[in-house]
Scaffold this motif. Structure first.
Motif, mmCIF file in Angstrom:
data_model
loop_
_atom_site.group_PDB
_atom_site.id
_atom_site.type_symbol
_atom_site.label_atom_id
_atom_site.label_comp_id
_atom_site.label_asym_id
_atom_site.label_seq_id
_atom_site.Cartn_x
_atom_site.Cartn_y
_atom_site.Cartn_z
ATOM 1 N N GLY A 80 0.850 -1.194 0.000
ATOM 2 C CA GLY A 80 0.000 0.000 0.000
ATOM 3 C C GLY A 80 0.875 1.229 0.000
ATOM 4 N N ASN A 81 0.263 2.324 -0.357
ATOM 5 C CA ASN A 81 0.985 3.593 -0.388
ATOM 6 C C ASN A 81 0.843 4.293 0.964
ATOM 7 N N GLY A 82 -0.414 4.486 1.405
ATOM 8 C CA GLY A 82 -0.677 5.134 2.693
ATOM 9 C C GLY A 82 -0.167 4.259 3.825
ATOM 10 N N ARG A 245 -7.827 9.781 2.250
ATOM 11 C CA ARG A 245 -8.234 9.020 3.441
ATOM 12 C C ARG A 245 -9.402 9.745 4.088
ATOM 13 N N HIS A 295 -13.592 2.512 -1.736
ATOM 14 C CA HIS A 295 -12.125 2.582 -1.691
ATOM 15 C C HIS A 295 -11.490 1.789 -2.829
HETATM 16 O O1 LIG Z 1 -5.370 3.470 -0.468
HETATM 17 C C1 LIG Z 1 -4.532 2.760 -0.948
HETATM 18 C C2 LIG Z 1 -3.134 2.858 -0.607
HETATM 19 O O2 LIG Z 1 -2.770 3.709 0.218
HETATM 20 O O3 LIG Z 1 -2.348 2.076 -1.155
#
Ligand SMILES: O=CC(=O)O
Length: 333
Positions: A80-82, A245, A295
């Motif tokens: 994930g990125n976040g 988010r 999402h």
């Molecule tokens: O929301 C998705 C991420 O942060 O990868």
């Protein structure tokens, strides 16, 4: 001759088949083929016994999990990125490296943001639902199903990182004027390319925009950045889009302001209490005031495979005693 033990890599959710196959070849991979989310106890057990944990954005990894006395974890290779679901400071304090999967989901998330920027003012979902949900279509009329034109309107982007810039590039092609608020202005070359105007004051920007797009990460500093006070600065005819988010917006107040007609509408892909969606928002969606997505901003087959490839590269470089490319550094928190 002793055979070297493969490192134990625990993956918390089902990943694309090609990624799971490669992980099985490379590691002692414990996969989650059923894709049932792991409980807090199961995550704690994984953190205690694995060499590498591969969580994803819906797994909360706490300091208590990382501080178990016999915790063997050396790397959290986040899918994930976040990273707001990980206690990165606790991991670092314990000498555990953390990586994430930036860049590969920028364009997909920007596409989805642009889709919402189009869908809300142009009443896309409302119109489509009318034909498929048994509604009456009286036929074309000059005054029916009118939305708002995008061209010439002001788009205010909150957070001008990679995704914010990719949104700006798309929005400019649709004739929107680009404004943004960020911790600091982007490089002059980028600002010129995007024709973007920087607002040091978020309050002042909010009061002047036709559409607001949230593209900043959720951190302690951005929790409820769009607070009740700030939401009240937004114009009555403005729309808000959030693909970042849910926690960045005071969702209860946003919902109320849309109900009372003090904000025109919203396009949301993320929620404050995800996966719970406030029933009042669902009612507003049925009334055509908001568009709600589950999402799915980065949900493309290509993106998920690229995220998986990044996870594997991060694990392999780490296990080879090199610095993994996508390390989360304390300065990034
Ligand atoms: O929301 C998705 C991420 O942060 O990868």
């Amino acid at each position: 001759m002793s055979v070297k033990k493969k490192p134990l890599v625990v993956v918390t959710r089902k990943l694309p088949d090609s990624i799971e196959t490669r992980m099985r070849e490379l590691f002692d991979a414990r996969l989650n083929l059923d894709d049932v989310p792991m409980s807090a106890d199961q995550l704690a057990e994984a953190a205690r016994t694995a060499d590498v944990l591969v969580p994803t954005v819906t797994d909360t990894i706490t300091s208590a999990m990382l501080n178990q006395p016999d915790c063997t974890l050396r790397l959290i290779a986040h899918f994930g990125n976040g990273i707001d679901n990980l206690d990165v400071a606790a991991a670092h304090a314990r000498g555990i490296t953390v990586t994430n999967t930036p860049k590969v989901l920028t364009e997909d998330t920007a596409d989805m943001t642009m889709a919402l920027i189009l869908a809300v003012p142009r009443r896309l979902i409302e119109g489509a639902a009318l034909l498929t949900d048994g509604g009456e279509w009286p036929g074309w009329s000059p005054t029916w199903m009118l939305g708002r034109r995008l061209g010439g309107k002001r788009l205010g982007i909150i957070g001008m990182g990679r995704i914010g810039q990719a949104v700006a590039r798309r929005a400019r092609a649709f004739g929107l004027q680009i404004h943004y608020h960020n911790r600091k202005p982007v490089a002059p070359r980028i600002a010129d390319e995007l024709g973007a105007t920087y607002w040091d004051s978020l309050d002042q920007m909010l009061a002047r925009m036709d559409i607001i797009s949230v593209n900043c990460p959720h951190t302690p500093a951005t929790f409820h950045l769009l607070s009740a006070r700030r939401l009240k600065l937004i114009r009555k005819d403005a729309f808000i889009v959030n693909t970042a988010r849910g926690e960045v917006i005071d969702e209860e107040t946003l919902t109320r302001l849309i109900e009372t007609g003090d904000i025109a509408g919203a396009g949301l892909d993320v929620y404050e209490h995800e996966p719970v969606v406030n029933p009042k928002l669902v009612r507003l969606a049925k009334a055509g005031k908001v568009v709600l997505l589950p999402h799915m901003g980065s949900a493309t087959i290509e993106g998920r495979v690229e995220m998986g490839e990044k996870v594997i590269i991060n694990i392999r470089t780490f296990l080879d005693n090199h610095k993994p490319p996508d390390r989360v550094l304390p300065a990034m928190l």
